[in-house]
Motif scaffolding. Structure first.
Motif, short mmCIF file in Angstrom:
data_model
loop_
_atom_site.label_atom_id
_atom_site.label_comp_id
_atom_site.label_asym_id
_atom_site.label_seq_id
_atom_site.Cartn_x
_atom_site.Cartn_y
_atom_site.Cartn_z
N VAL A 85 0.82 -1.22 0.00
CA VAL A 85 0.00 0.00 0.00
C VAL A 85 0.85 1.27 0.00
N TYR A 86 1.99 1.24 0.68
CA TYR A 86 2.81 2.46 0.69
C TYR A 86 3.58 2.64 -0.61
N THR A 87 3.98 1.53 -1.24
CA THR A 87 4.56 1.69 -2.58
C THR A 87 3.46 2.12 -3.55
N ASP A 88 2.22 1.63 -3.31
CA ASP A 88 1.09 2.04 -4.16
C ASP A 88 0.84 3.54 -4.06
N LEU A 89 0.98 4.10 -2.86
CA LEU A 89 0.77 5.54 -2.68
C LEU A 89 1.79 6.31 -3.50
N PHE A 90 3.03 5.87 -3.40
CA PHE A 90 4.11 6.51 -4.16
C PHE A 90 3.90 6.29 -5.65
N GLN A 91 3.60 5.03 -6.01
CA GLN A 91 3.43 4.70 -7.42
C GLN A 91 2.21 5.40 -8.00
N GLY A 92 1.12 5.46 -7.20
CA GLY A 92 -0.11 6.10 -7.67
C GLY A 92 0.12 7.58 -7.94
N SER A 93 0.85 8.26 -7.04
CA SER A 93 1.13 9.68 -7.24
C SER A 93 1.93 9.88 -8.52
N LEU A 94 2.90 9.00 -8.71
CA LEU A 94 3.74 9.06 -9.91
C LEU A 94 2.90 8.86 -11.18
N MET A 95 1.96 7.90 -11.10
CA MET A 95 1.11 7.61 -12.26
C MET A 95 0.23 8.81 -12.61
N VAL A 96 -0.35 9.45 -11.57
CA VAL A 96 -1.23 10.59 -11.82
C VAL A 96 -0.44 11.74 -12.46
N VAL B 30 4.93 4.30 -15.74
CA VAL B 30 4.41 3.07 -16.35
C VAL B 30 4.90 1.86 -15.56
N LEU B 31 6.18 1.91 -15.21
CA LEU B 31 6.76 0.83 -14.40
C LEU B 31 6.00 0.71 -13.08
N ALA B 32 5.66 1.88 -12.50
CA ALA B 32 4.92 1.91 -11.23
C ALA B 32 3.54 1.27 -11.41
N ALA B 33 2.88 1.60 -12.52
CA ALA B 33 1.54 1.06 -12.77
C ALA B 33 1.59 -0.46 -12.85
N ILE B 34 2.58 -0.95 -13.56
CA ILE B 34 2.69 -2.40 -13.74
C ILE B 34 3.03 -3.08 -12.41
N MET B 35 4.01 -2.50 -11.71
CA MET B 35 4.48 -3.17 -10.49
C MET B 35 3.48 -3.11 -9.35
N SER B 36 2.71 -2.00 -9.25
CA SER B 36 1.75 -1.90 -8.16
C SER B 36 0.65 -2.94 -8.32
#
Lengths: 508, 164
Positions: free
Chosen positions: A190-201, A341-347
């Motif tokens: 969930v915390y990587t998701d928060l980081f990854q989600g912000s990056l994706m947006v 994109v990497l974040a989207a895939i990995m999350s």
């Protein structure tokens, strides 16, 4: 790719991977129980939950498959993503509150746990676990395929690994995800998701403006496409390139089907306080909509640029996003976007590793009346095994990313949505009805998908569906039919056999 | 059909006892719509397609109605859910009627009208409507203070039981 661009992309990727690894290490120190590993200690707030739900739901499918699908099908492909306008509300109203309250009263970590608690049926819970394992392998496969395409395009690995470059890229990507998923479980997730989600947006919004700039604005792009000999007006007609059955099938599966997506439902168990649900639909909806801008932007810009003669027609639609990013965004931004994109895939991959692991370690043994002693240890072991199987699946089952994503999403939707969504809101649904509905969802979806794609067994019949009918939509409809018909025709209600906590939660 | 069922089984199924009009209508809609969606995979034609559009567009709202109704009422959600239904259905029907006419249509918001219905009507309109309706009615309808107190009481009771 120029050397400068290559180093900026590689630099961003390294920074991103270091940050994700640090979050994984931080979370690993705080993961001491199965509760921490599977539901992040039920201690997260609404912002983290909303971003985690969005980034788990949106994957390489949105960033890579979506623009490719739009290049191929035009705006008809948007029927997959426009339901985000209301699906977050649908989720919270129909199941969100009840899932969270139930998880506050009982030890519930997974959707099969909910099904077991609601129906008191090990058969229904076991079937749900099987659906989750099947869907997880499909979903993970799609993520790793997306990763393979991304790495191949950016780093031109084909020159180095030849025909094995795709497999090598997938293996490389899965090693990174497996590391933090194994170490920190869902807390890391969930915390990587928060980081990854912000990056994706951020990445999606910035790219959207570059798309508008490159294509000359929405109307200019639309007019270029409509007047083009390659695409034509049907590209901008919602029912132009797809039959109404296909288009509505996509809309049905991707709207109602969210109610069966374990990676989204799972996040409700983790909320610290049920009151934090209040602004979740708006937050999830806004962040999802921001991410979809990349689908819409690149999906419009690339055909427009091809129509204007500024790009060559693509040999493979899945290269729409990488080709646009490499040619029309500045070097420093390309790195950020590829990290997004990497974040989207990995999350998404991380969420599925966790859910699949829970299904194997916790839910399937429960369905057979047993329990594994050290769930935390075995959860970690299974994450590694599941990733390996998914790599093999993704390598063997080569198809367009979007279609693989649809296949897995459809399996979850058809198998789980009716039993969870109707079952938590109508007491009359029985364990028999739920089991039959889940089995129908799995068998009909897999059977129809298999018949529509296979060509190696000659004596098997063709798919019985008329042209354009979507197997996942038919399976989801059939699953609802079976659940409602059996429940309506059952002579007895379940009141006597229903768990008192479930009864209480359904009253609120 | 339901009266027959009651006579045949000799019982009062909970479908009738504890359900209300909204809930019953939602369930009947879901049953009919899902059956029609399955059947439409075997048939083709203008009316099959139109029915598919209408039934699919109404499906999400029927599910929401099933979940949020309390004692037969939708409370403050009545208006937002009615608006959502009208928006989804009218956009679906408009896209259906405008199909194949993109080249003749005017543009709205950067897109041909049919695509504008799809993007602004199905996506951006419901986004704010649903998000705000949920947030603004949450404490009055979705999870009231009295519900929370009952939940906390029960949770404390469960905790004490577990400790015992």
């Amino acid at each position: 790719m120029t050397e400068q661009l290559s180093s900026s992309v590689a630099g961003s990727a390294v920074v991103y991977l270091v940050l994700v690894t640090l979050i994984g290490i931080w979370a690993a120190k705080r993961t001491s129980s199965a509760r921490d590993f599977f539901i992040a200690g039920q201690n997260i707030g609404w912002v983290v939950a909303a971003f985690a739900t969005m980034s788990a739901a949106f994957s390489g499918f949105v960033f890579m498959g979506g623009p490719g699908l739009m290049y191929r099908l035009g705006v008809a492909s948007l029927f997959i993503c426009v339901p985000v306008g209301f699906t977050s509300g649908l989720l919270c109203w129909v199941v969100g509150k009840r899932l969270r309250l139930l998880a506050g009263l009982q030890e519930i970590y997974t959707i099969p746990d909910v099904i077991l608690c609601r129906y008191q049926s090990r058969c229904a819970s076991g079937l749900a676990s099987v659906a989750i394992v099947i869907g997880t392998v499909g979903y993970l496969g799609a993520q790793l395929q997306a990763l393979g395409i991304l790495v191949e395009t950016v780093f031109e690995t084909r020159a180095l690994f030849g025909q094995w470059s795709f497999l090598a890229a997938m293996i490389l990507g899965s090693i990174v995800v497996v590391f933090y998923a194994t170490a920190g479980g869902m807390l890391a997730g969930v915390y990587t998701d928060l980081f990854q989600g912000s990056l994706m947006v951020i990445a999606a919004v910035v790219v959207f403006f570059y798309c508008l700039h490159a294509g000359g604005g929405l109307e200019t792009m639309s007019r270029s496409i409509a007047e083009s000999a390659v695409f034509g007006p049907s590209h901008l007609d919602p029912f132009g390139t797809l039959s109404i059955k296909s288009a509505m099938g996509f809309f049905f599966v991707f709207s109602v089907g969210v109610l069966g997506q374990p990676h989204m439902l799972h996040k409700f168990f983790m909320l610290k306080d049920p009151r934090t649900l209040k602004w979740m639909p708006l937050t999830i909806g806004l962040t999802q909509s921001a991410c979809i801008l990349i689908w819409l932007g690149i999906g419009l810009a690339v055909p427009a640029l091809v129509s204007q003669g500024l790009m060559l027609p693509l040999s493979n639609p899945d290269f729409a996003a990488p080709q646009f990013l490499l040619k029309f965004t500045p070097g420093f931004l390309t790195g950020l976007v590829f990290a997004g994109v990497l974040a989207a895939i990995m999350s998404t991959a991380d969420s599925f590793l966790n859910i699949g692991s829970a299904a194997i370690v916790r839910d399937l043994p429960k369905a057979f009346g047993g329990q594994i002693r050290n769930e935390l240890l075995w959860g970690r072991v299974v994450v590694v095994g599941l990733a390996s199987v998914s790599v093999i699946f993704a390598f063997l089952y080569r198809d367009l990313i979007a279609l693989v994503g649809t296949f897995a999403f459809g399996t979850f939707a058809a198998a789980l949505a009716p039993a969870v969504a109707v079952g938590l809101n109508w007491r009359r649904v029985t364990g028999t009805a739920a089991s039959a509905s889940i089995a129908t969802g799995i068998v009909v979806n897999l059977g129809l998908e298999f018949l529509s794609k296979q060509s190696f067994i000659e004596w098997l019949p063709d798919t019985p569906l008329t042209e354009g009918a979507l197997p996942a939509a038919v399976a989801l409809g059939a699953s609802f039919c079976v659940l409602l018909a059996i429940s309506m025709l059952s002579p007895k209600g379940l009141k006597g056999g229903m768990d008192s906590d479930v009864d209480f939660v359904m009253d609120l | 059909m339901f009266k027959d069922l009651r006579k045949r089984t000799g019982e009062s199924p909970r479908l009738f006892v504890n359900s209300d009009v909204v809930r019953r209508r939602a369930l009947i809609y879901l049953a009919m719509a899902s059956t029609a969606i399955v059947l439409s995979s075997r048939f083709s034609g203008f009316f099959v397609d139109l029915s598919m559009v209408i039934l699919v567009m109404g499906f999400p709202t029927a599910l929401i109605c099933l979940a949020v109704t309390k004692n037969g009422k939708l409370g403050p959600l009545k208006v937002p859910l009615a608006v959502l239904t009208v928006v989804l259905e009218s956009c679906g029907i408009a896209m259906f009627l405008l199909r194949g006419r993109v080249a003749l249509e005017p543009f709205f918001g950067g897109f041909p009208v049919a695509a504008a219905f799809q993007l602004y009507g199905l996506w951006l309109g419901p986004l704010l409507l649903v998000g705000l309706a949920y947030g603004l009615t949450f404490e009055h309808w979705e999870l009231r203070d009295s519900d929370l107190r009952r939940f906390e009481d029960r949770r404390c009771g469960s905790g004490e039981d577990a400790e015992k």
